[in-house]
Scaffold this motif. Structure first.
Motif, PDB file in Angstrom:
ATOM      1  N   GLU A 191      -4.424 -21.488   5.374  1.00  0.00           N
ATOM      2  CA  GLU A 191      -5.056 -21.272   4.062  1.00  0.00           C
ATOM      3  C   GLU A 191      -5.892 -22.489   3.686  1.00  0.00           C
ATOM      4  O   GLU A 191      -7.039 -22.343   3.217  1.00  0.00           O
ATOM      5  CB  GLU A 191      -3.987 -21.023   2.997  1.00  0.00           C
ATOM      6  N   ASN A 209     -14.981 -13.683   4.964  1.00  0.00           N
ATOM      7  CA  ASN A 209     -14.614 -12.279   4.791  1.00  0.00           C
ATOM      8  C   ASN A 209     -13.588 -11.745   5.783  1.00  0.00           C
ATOM      9  O   ASN A 209     -12.922 -10.757   5.486  1.00  0.00           O
ATOM     10  CB  ASN A 209     -15.872 -11.414   4.886  1.00  0.00           C
ATOM     11  N   ARG A 210     -13.465 -12.359   6.952  1.00  0.00           N
ATOM     12  CA  ARG A 210     -12.554 -11.832   7.956  1.00  0.00           C
ATOM     13  C   ARG A 210     -11.205 -12.548   7.949  1.00  0.00           C
ATOM     14  O   ARG A 210     -10.150 -11.926   7.818  1.00  0.00           O
ATOM     15  CB  ARG A 210     -13.190 -11.940   9.346  1.00  0.00           C
ATOM     16  N   PRO A 212      -9.557 -14.692   5.927  1.00  0.00           N
ATOM     17  CA  PRO A 212      -8.586 -14.690   4.826  1.00  0.00           C
ATOM     18  C   PRO A 212      -7.608 -13.521   4.907  1.00  0.00           C
ATOM     19  O   PRO A 212      -6.471 -13.619   4.439  1.00  0.00           O
ATOM     20  CB  PRO A 212      -9.487 -14.587   3.585  1.00  0.00           C
ATOM     21  N   LYS A 213      -8.016 -12.421   5.533  1.00  0.00           N
ATOM     22  CA  LYS A 213      -7.121 -11.281   5.730  1.00  0.00           C
ATOM     23  C   LYS A 213      -6.388 -11.373   7.070  1.00  0.00           C
ATOM     24  O   LYS A 213      -5.199 -11.044   7.167  1.00  0.00           O
ATOM     25  CB  LYS A 213      -7.916  -9.976   5.648  1.00  0.00           C
ATOM     26  N   ILE A 214      -7.107 -11.804   8.105  1.00  0.00           N
ATOM     27  CA  ILE A 214      -6.502 -11.844   9.441  1.00  0.00           C
ATOM     28  C   ILE A 214      -5.281 -12.755   9.476  1.00  0.00           C
ATOM     29  O   ILE A 214      -4.274 -12.439  10.137  1.00  0.00           O
ATOM     30  CB  ILE A 214      -7.544 -12.293  10.487  1.00  0.00           C
ATOM     31  N   HIS A 216      -3.110 -13.095   7.471  1.00  0.00           N
ATOM     32  CA  HIS A 216      -1.961 -12.390   6.901  1.00  0.00           C
ATOM     33  C   HIS A 216      -1.682 -11.085   7.642  1.00  0.00           C
ATOM     34  O   HIS A 216      -0.932 -10.234   7.149  1.00  0.00           O
ATOM     35  CB  HIS A 216      -2.193 -12.118   5.417  1.00  0.00           C
ATOM     36  N   ASP A 218      -3.818  -8.656   8.492  1.00  0.00           N
ATOM     37  CA  ASP A 218      -4.697  -7.518   8.193  1.00  0.00           C
ATOM     38  C   ASP A 218      -5.995  -7.701   8.973  1.00  0.00           C
ATOM     39  O   ASP A 218      -6.848  -8.504   8.592  1.00  0.00           O
ATOM     40  CB  ASP A 218      -4.976  -7.445   6.695  1.00  0.00           C
ATOM     41  N   TYR A 219      -6.158  -6.939  10.043  1.00  0.00           N
ATOM     42  CA  TYR A 219      -7.340  -7.073  10.887  1.00  0.00           C
ATOM     43  C   TYR A 219      -8.506  -6.219  10.389  1.00  0.00           C
ATOM     44  O   TYR A 219      -9.556  -6.191  11.000  1.00  0.00           O
ATOM     45  CB  TYR A 219      -7.002  -6.697  12.329  1.00  0.00           C
ATOM     46  N   LEU A 220      -8.321  -5.524   9.280  1.00  0.00           N
ATOM     47  CA  LEU A 220      -9.310  -4.616   8.693  1.00  0.00           C
ATOM     48  C   LEU A 220      -9.433  -3.380   9.570  1.00  0.00           C
ATOM     49  O   LEU A 220      -8.958  -3.348  10.700  1.00  0.00           O
ATOM     50  CB  LEU A 220     -10.657  -5.314   8.494  1.00  0.00           C
ATOM     51  N   ASN A 271     -12.268  -8.123  15.359  1.00  0.00           N
ATOM     52  CA  ASN A 271     -11.472  -9.207  14.779  1.00  0.00           C
ATOM     53  C   ASN A 271     -10.272  -9.569  15.652  1.00  0.00           C
ATOM     54  O   ASN A 271      -9.778 -10.697  15.584  1.00  0.00           O
ATOM     55  CB  ASN A 271     -10.984  -8.808  13.384  1.00  0.00           C
ATOM     56  N   HIS A 287      -0.711 -15.065  12.157  1.00  0.00           N
ATOM     57  CA  HIS A 287       0.149 -14.729  11.039  1.00  0.00           C
ATOM     58  C   HIS A 287       1.617 -14.911  11.394  1.00  0.00           C
ATOM     59  O   HIS A 287       2.022 -14.731  12.549  1.00  0.00           O
ATOM     60  CB  HIS A 287      -0.120 -13.316  10.516  1.00  0.00           C
TER      61      HIS A 287
END
Length: 292
Positions: A191, A209-210, A212-214, A216, A218-220, A271, A287
């Motif tokens: 982070e 955009n990628r 911050p989710k990855i 955690h 979340d690969y979108l 991703n 993660h």
């Protein structure tokens, strides 16, 4: 205006859904969405539409659909518009433009950017090549799933701009994935690492955009696969060679996404390239709880 759509996968299906939500009927081929009227062939879509949108994997498929036996060209007519939303070779695009133009059919190449999330929100960016008049006639339909539409020049210009954009996208994603794996192995708080990058000169679309989710898990969903990303980078390499441009930076994304494909991530969202790099770096996952 009667609207046809050929090729409704991750992106095409979402774009067509935007058109339907805006209250328009769509005649689709290769469609699995229940709210679309499905056709039995490319010919049926072409015959029943004033504008035909294509969203297909590559130039080979586009050529098969347009130029194949009983394909789109055989049924195209004067005044009709065909919009190719695929990522294709500009040379193939200009060839098709000429062949359809001989029938009085306008052919626009319209590269798209923004991914599945932007497609669902009707917020895509379109980069269009072809005649301005044809673009203006098509714009009311394109605006149903796009936030920005740029006319980039004559036929092939839209797909050329798309290849340039995708090369930068691929390079940033590949480099950022490597940096994030290095950060994890160095014991950094990811982070904090992202916060620093996004406030510094290393900031890019992937850091914003990628990842911050990855980080955690979340690969979108629904975005470009590793295999398609490699295809786009290779198209850029071919374009650079044709233009006589020394592409000194292409080796990185070619190797990275080629490696991801070889390790079994071909059909996964691009991703996941970070996991492919992690596999070669001791089984790293960004993660918590996913280190191999």
């Amino acid at each position: 205006m009667r609207i046809g759509f050929i090729g409704l996968g991750n992106m095409g299906g979402r774009m067509a859904a935007c058109i339907v939500r805006a209250g328009h009927a769509v005649l689709g081929y290769d469609v699995h969405a229940a709210d679309l009227k499905t056709a039995g062939s490319v010919a049926e879509v072409t015959d029943g539409s004033d504008i035909v949108l294509l969203s297909l994997p590559d130039s080979g498929v586009v050529e098969a659909v347009v130029l194949g036996e009983d394909g789109l060209r055989a049924h195209a007519r004067s005044g009709q518009i065909v919009v190719d939303l695929s990522t294709s070779s500009p040379d193939s695009t200009t060839r098709i433009h000429g062949l359809l133009g001989a029938r009085g059919t306008a052919y626009l190449d319209a590269g798209i950017s923004g991914g599945a999330a932007a497609a669902e929100k009707a917020a895509l960016t379109l980069m269009v090549g072809g005649e301005p008049e044809a673009l203006e006639r098509a714009r009311p339909v394109l605006d149903l799933f796009s936030a920005k539409v740029f006319h980039c020049g004559p036929s092939g210009a839209g797909h050329t701009v798309k290849l340039l954009n995708n090369f930068l996208n691929a390079t940033a994603l590949a480099a950022t994935a490597e940096v994030m794996v290095a950060g994890k192995k160095a014991g950094l708080d990811l982070e904090v690492l992202l916060a620093v990058l996004n406030a510094s000169s290393g900031v890019n679309f992937a850091t914003l955009n990628r990842f911050p989710k990855i980080i955690h898990g979340d690969y979108l969903k629904g975005g470009l696969t590793n295999s398609l990303m490699l295809k786009d980078v290779n198209l850029y390499v071919e374009l650079a060679a044709k233009l006589g441009v020394a592409s000194l930076n292409s080796a990185g994304p070619v190797a990275t996404f080629g490696m991801a494909r070889a390790l079994g991530y071909a059909d996964e969202i691009s991703n996941t390239v970070v996991d492919a790099i992690g596999d070669l770096s001791g089984g790293v996952r960004l993660h918590t709880g996913e280190d191999a």
